[in-house]
Design a protein around this motif. Structure first.
Motif, mmCIF file in Angstrom:
data_model
loop_
_atom_site.group_PDB
_atom_site.id
_atom_site.type_symbol
_atom_site.label_atom_id
_atom_site.label_comp_id
_atom_site.label_asym_id
_atom_site.label_seq_id
_atom_site.Cartn_x
_atom_site.Cartn_y
_atom_site.Cartn_z
ATOM 1 N N GLY A 20 49.429 -56.842 72.094
ATOM 2 C CA GLY A 20 50.432 -57.026 71.043
ATOM 3 C C GLY A 20 49.809 -57.141 69.667
ATOM 4 N N GLY A 21 50.501 -57.824 68.758
ATOM 5 C CA GLY A 21 50.003 -57.956 67.389
ATOM 6 C C GLY A 21 49.820 -56.598 66.743
ATOM 7 N N ASN A 22 48.748 -56.441 65.978
ATOM 8 C CA ASN A 22 48.534 -55.163 65.294
ATOM 9 C C ASN A 22 48.145 -54.036 66.247
ATOM 10 O OD1 ASN A 22 49.275 -56.052 62.781
ATOM 11 N ND2 ASN A 22 47.197 -56.570 62.134
ATOM 12 N N ALA A 23 47.746 -54.383 67.478
ATOM 13 C CA ALA A 23 47.394 -53.356 68.466
ATOM 14 C C ALA A 23 48.618 -52.534 68.862
ATOM 15 C CB ALA A 23 46.772 -53.994 69.709
ATOM 16 N N ILE A 24 49.806 -53.065 68.576
ATOM 17 C CA ILE A 24 51.040 -52.367 68.931
ATOM 18 C C ILE A 24 51.115 -50.989 68.263
ATOM 19 C CG2 ILE A 24 53.502 -52.443 68.334
ATOM 20 C CD1 ILE A 24 52.789 -53.703 71.045
ATOM 21 N N GLN A 25 50.496 -50.848 67.106
ATOM 22 C CA GLN A 25 50.483 -49.530 66.457
ATOM 23 C C GLN A 25 49.807 -48.502 67.361
ATOM 24 O OE1 GLN A 25 49.341 -49.743 62.143
ATOM 25 N NE2 GLN A 25 49.115 -51.883 62.680
ATOM 26 N N TRP A 26 48.728 -48.932 68.008
ATOM 27 C CA TRP A 26 48.017 -48.020 68.917
ATOM 28 C C TRP A 26 48.803 -47.806 70.191
ATOM 29 C CZ3 TRP A 26 44.804 -45.112 66.628
ATOM 30 C CH2 TRP A 26 44.157 -45.589 65.479
ATOM 31 N N HIS A 27 49.591 -48.811 70.570
ATOM 32 C CA HIS A 27 50.468 -48.657 71.730
ATOM 33 C C HIS A 27 51.442 -47.500 71.481
ATOM 34 C CE1 HIS A 27 52.741 -49.997 75.277
ATOM 35 N NE2 HIS A 27 53.841 -49.787 74.571
ATOM 36 N N MET A 28 51.973 -47.442 70.257
ATOM 37 C CA MET A 28 52.933 -46.383 69.931
ATOM 38 C C MET A 28 52.249 -45.018 69.860
ATOM 39 S SD MET A 28 55.246 -48.556 67.317
ATOM 40 C CE MET A 28 56.318 -47.242 66.797
ATOM 41 N N VAL A 29 51.027 -44.988 69.348
ATOM 42 C CA VAL A 29 50.277 -43.726 69.316
ATOM 43 C C VAL A 29 50.030 -43.252 70.755
ATOM 44 C CG1 VAL A 29 48.067 -42.664 68.705
ATOM 45 C CG2 VAL A 29 49.208 -44.204 67.088
ATOM 46 N N ALA A 30 49.600 -44.191 71.610
ATOM 47 C CA ALA A 30 49.340 -43.835 73.010
ATOM 48 C C ALA A 30 50.628 -43.340 73.674
ATOM 49 C CB ALA A 30 48.767 -45.037 73.771
ATOM 50 N N GLY A 31 51.736 -44.028 73.396
ATOM 51 C CA GLY A 31 53.023 -43.636 73.971
ATOM 52 C C GLY A 31 53.427 -42.236 73.531
ATOM 53 N N GLY A 32 53.212 -41.943 72.247
ATOM 54 C CA GLY A 32 53.515 -40.601 71.733
ATOM 55 C C GLY A 32 52.658 -39.555 72.423
ATOM 56 N N GLY A 33 51.383 -39.891 72.611
ATOM 57 C CA GLY A 33 50.472 -38.974 73.295
ATOM 58 C C GLY A 33 50.911 -38.724 74.729
ATOM 59 N N ILE A 34 51.334 -39.785 75.401
ATOM 60 C CA ILE A 34 51.790 -39.659 76.787
ATOM 61 C C ILE A 34 53.028 -38.762 76.852
ATOM 62 C CG2 ILE A 34 52.852 -40.935 78.708
ATOM 63 C CD1 ILE A 34 50.909 -43.277 77.933
ATOM 64 N N LEU A 35 53.939 -38.967 75.904
ATOM 65 C CA LEU A 35 55.153 -38.148 75.874
ATOM 66 C C LEU A 35 54.805 -36.667 75.687
ATOM 67 C CD1 LEU A 35 58.208 -38.197 76.023
ATOM 68 C CD2 LEU A 35 58.291 -38.608 73.558
#
Lengths: 150, 234
Positions: B39-54
């Motif tokens: 969580g925290g600021n790492a969430i930005q990378w979570h969204m990047v990873a999610g976009g990549g997965i999509l």
């Protein structure tokens, strides 16, 4: 004897009246905590956008928001009073009341992170402010993960 | 316990896009799980990873119609009867070699593609009520995006179980059936009995140009979705 009885009855009635006044309904506690948490979200959300670079850092706005947040983050905890776990429309999990020590520890940790955020805001320290927004967000999440219904 | 090993011949099975897809997906899923937990600021990378997965799953669905022989859905989606027969053999002593995905593996591919897509779409509309909203959350009501968030949280452990099953199956093949399925996913070549190897060599080859094009299309779609509010403001 008669006057003593009268005094006792009066005192008893007064006592009842004051307890009735001093004891809000469980739903009111739920409303208290949800209101405080909603306001926290209102003032913290835009800071999240600043941390992500979606909004520019503005010292005055950051000081204003964090000044409110320092006070707001002290508020919701009294709303989690005993006996309010099933009242109203709550997402609070019963674990809050079963693990009071841990719940309080996480609440305190969050307030400490917010206090730091306020310091960075008033120092105008943009880089640390942005990092600290993440730390605050993490401290919100720590509690939500364990104590909020999914 | 080890089944007697027939003479095996290496043959090309997994085209380069299947392999790239597989390991990129694996990497991004690990990143998504870790950053989602932190969580925290790492969430930005979570969204990047999610976009990549999509983008990857979109590509893989297209590749399932246009890829090399064994990337295609038609080559590996097996009937329930065939799947059951294969499952019985898997528990038993022998070992049935399959050129591409075996029937059970094929269903697992479909399940993972469907659920990873679902999970990514949930994420697009989610609102964590802290400091992060998915790129499309603003187009639905708060109530809806909070409901999407809830589903995103509930589906996550289900996906982790699927991935664990997938890895368990690979380990089962390695240690019980004596077949290494990891190496083919790295170099594309599977060791197969001679007849199957000959069939695999004749299988339709992947077009690199088509693969690159479809990958670019998938990435463009996801970038458009993520930038939707900037591309079409108001």
């Amino acid at each position: 004897m008669k006057s003593l009885t009268r005094i006792a009855i009066t005192a008893g009635l007064l006592g009842l009246a004051t307890t009735a006044l001093a004891q809000p309904k469980p739903e009111a506690y739920v409303k208290e905590r949800q209101s405080a948490l909603s306001l926290m979200g209102w003032y913290f959300g835009p800071l999240g956008a600043v941390a992500k670079g979606e909004k520019p850092f503005n010292k005055d706005e950051a000081v204003r928001a964090t000044t409110f947040l320092v006070q707001l983050t002290k508020m919701p905890w009294e709303g989690f009073a005993a006996g309010t776990d099933k009242a109203g429309n709550t997402k609070a999990r019963p674990e809050i009341w079963a693990k009071q020590d841990d719940f309080k520890k996480k609440a305190d940790a969050m307030q400490a992170e917010v206090a730091k955020l306020a310091q960075y805001a008033s120092a105008g320290d943009e880089a640390n402010f942005k990092k600290q927004v993440g730390a605050v967000g993490g401290s919100c999440k720590a509690c939500h993960d364990d104590y909020r219904a999914k | 316990m080890t089944p007697p090993a027939p003479a095996l011949v290496a043959a090309p099975v997994w085209d380069i896009f299947v392999r790239l897809f597989h390991w990129s997906l694996a990497t991004l899923v690990v990143i998504a799980v870790v950053t989602g937990k932190v969580g925290g600021n790492a969430i930005q990378w979570h969204m990047v990873a999610g976009g990549g997965i999509l983008a990857l799953v979109l590509f893989r669905v297209m590749w399932g119609f246009a890829g090399g022989e064994y990337a295609r859905f038609i080559s590996f989606v097996a009937s329930p009867a065939r799947t059951l027969r294969f499952a019985r053999g898997l528990i038993g002593r022998g070992h049935e070699y399959v050129i591409g995905h075996n029937p059970l593996g094929g269903w697992m591919v479909l399940a993972m593609l469907a659920l990873f897509t679902t999970q990514a779409v949930f994420g697009l509309f989610s609102n964590d009520e802290i400091m992060t909203t998915g790129p499309l959350a603003r187009y639905v009501s708060d109530e809806t995006s909070i409901a999407f968030m809830s589903r995103h949280r509930i589906l996550a452990p289900v996906l982790i179980v699927l991935v664990a099953l997938h890895i368990a199956a690979v380990l089962y093949h390695l240690f019980v059936k004596n077949e290494n399925l990891v190496r083919p996913m790295l170099n594309g070549r599977k060791s197969l009995p001679a007849a199957l190897a000959a069939e695999a060599r004749d299988g339709r080859k992947a077009s690199i140009a088509l693969g690159v094009t479809l990958l670019a299309v998938a990435i463009a779609v996801v970038v458009t979705v993520f930038q939707w509010s900037k591309l079409f403001p108001g």
